[in-house]
Design an enzyme around this catalytic site. Structure first.
Site: not given
Ligand SMILES: NC(=O)c1ccc[n+]([C@@H]2O[C@H](COP(=O)([O-])OP(=O)(O)OC[C@H]3O[C@@H](n4cnc5c(N)ncnc54)[C@H](OP(=O)(O)O)[C@@H]3O)[C@@H](O)[C@H]2O)c1
Length: 441
Positions: A304, A207, A134, A107, A131, A203, A15, A136
């Protein structure tokens, strides 16, 4: 000239990287629409040296998310790390305490600590926007908080987990087992190596907890939710659903009842012609029943990078324009502590699949047990064994139990559970009955 809105962004994963990309790609349009430029001035993630497919070279690197949260240069802290604990929680608290507006997609954090964080944001007169937390890319938070502010809501329900909807869609369309579809979902990156959190409904529950608060003005309470997942669903259930005019979806449902707000996550039979039944694959959908608008269904990508970034940028746009609403639609002190509506008192239709033992009196016993609980049947389907007509003269099949599918008229969970417990005690069925609740549109 209005000064640019300066962002500190923690988390550069799926994200976070997309948010950087989206802001860069829409720079001029965003400035024109929001009345001021939007700049990511500083970033934080776990590893500085990690190769990223987004250019953050002109942004200041701050090693610790908590230091970024209180950085003097930033106006807004954008938390895209995830997880209900630290560093996300402490960083968000620190940013709010320092008078910075916060945007998060988290969430888990909001389901557990949302009300306390909202109270802190209100006390500090800053925004807490979420926003993306929940569904996406679907703008359901804004729809509830702003678009439907003049409505009294009766019910909100949705497909909030793309992994489960993908699995159920494949099972239905290709007559595959849950295990086969889960394996494919993992191979395609739709499901985690440990899929429990998604497929067992947790999950969706996080939400739903946020949606229920926004919809009914109650405190976010994930522990008030009855949660069941989809791992017990079989191709036989999907076939029966099709035959009876339904589809099976994992729904999160929150309903205002005279006993409180009923919140539940479970596999659900939905009428095949309903809007929610048309939602296939990883797509998410949310339906809101409200007095003035009747029913609204929003359908779109629930996850996504770019879809979720779209929601994050919408929150940024609000702050840039100076729009601030109470995080859960009402000042947090006015959020009601809702009575958890006991699941035993849930009212609705039920699908029940039994394996009836082929012996005299079985059907009479089942009918008696249902009648004792005042359960009326809308339909009964007796399946043939292995495609053979029931009662065929194959001696091997005569001993096999016969699948029977019952659809009840509206009754209560309590009545269904009591009737089925009695049927099990009567030893007229093999194995445990399958029970799926029906949600009418
Ligand atoms: N992916 C989706 O489609 C989606 C949809 C809706 C909501 N979300 C929400 O969005 C948020 C992020 O999701 P994501 O999918 O983008 O996660 P992700 O791809 O796993 O990315 C997490 C990021 O946080 C960093 N991070 C993790 N632990 C850390 C720490 N201890 N200190 C500093 N930085 C740290 C990681 O650093 P590094 O890059 O250096 O490893 C990475 O850049 C979550 O709350 C998730 O529930 C995601």
């Amino acid at each position: 000239m209005v000064a640019p809105l300066k962002l500190g962004l923690a988390g550069l994963g799926t994200v976070g990287a997309s948010v950087v990309r989206l802001i860069a790609g829409q720079r001029e349009a965003l400035e024109a629409r929001c009345g001021r430029a939007i700049e990511v001035v500083a970033v934080s993630a776990r590893s500085k040296s990690k190769k990223r497919d987004v250019d953050v070279g002109n942004m200041r690197w701050v090693a610790a998310p908590i230091a970024l949260a209180t950085d003097a240069e930033i106006d807004v802290f954008v938390e895209l790390i995830g997880g209900e604990g630290d560093p996300a929680r402490r960083a968000v608290e620190a940013a709010l305490a320092a008078g910075k507006s916060v945007i998060t997609a988290n969430k888990a954090l909001l389901a557990r600590h949302g009300v306390a964080l909202a109270a802190l944001a209100e006390q500090q007169h800053v925004a807490l926007n979420f926003e993306a937390a929940v569904a996406g890319g679907i703008p359901i938070v804004k729809t509830l908080r702003e678009g439907l502010v003049g409505n009294k809501l009766a019910r909100i329900y949705g497909i909030l987990n793309g992994t489960c909807n993908y699995i159920l869609t494949r099972m239905e369309q290709e007559k595959l087992s849950f295990a086969e579809c889960l394996k494919d979902a993992q191979r395609l990156g739709y499901a985690e190596a440990d899929p429990t959190f998604d497929v067992e409904g947790h999950d969706t529950a996080q939400k739903l907890a946020i949606l229920a608060s926004l919809a009914f003005g109650t405190r976010v309470d994930p522990d008030a939710i009855h949660v069941e997942g989809i791992s017990s669903i079989t191709p036989a259930d999907l076939d029966a659903a099709e035959e009876l005019g339904y589809r099976i979806k994992l729904l999160g449902v929150a309903v205002a009842t005279d006993k409180g707000i009923e919140q539940r996550v479970h596999p659900t039979m939905v009428p095949r012609d309903s809007a929610i039944a048309q939602v296939m694959g990883v797509t998410n959908a949310v339906t809101v029943d409200a007095d003035a608008v009747h029913a609204i269904t929003l359908v779109g990508p629930g996850a996504g990078g770019m879809a979720t970034a779209s929601a994050v940028v919408s929150d940024i746009g609000d702050i840039a324009r100076g729009v601030r609403t109470p995080p859960f639609g009402l000042p947090s002190a006015r959020l009601a502590t809702s009575e958890k509506a006991p699941m035993q008192r849930h009212e609705g239709g039920y699908y029940i699949r039994l394996l009836a033992l082929d012996k005299p009196g079985t059907f009479a016993t089942i009918a008696t047990r249902l009648a004792e609980q005042q359960i009326s049947l809308e339909s009964i389907v007796q399946r043939h064994r292995g495609g053979r007509p029931h009662g065929g003269d194959d001696p091997a099949s005569a001993a096999e139990p016969v699948p029977v599918i019952l659809i009840t008229y509206a009754t209560t969970e309590d009545a269904v559970r009591k009737a089925l417990a009695a049927v099990e005690r009567d030893h007229v069925i093999s194995g445990a009955p399958q029970v799926i609740r029906i949600e009418k549109n």
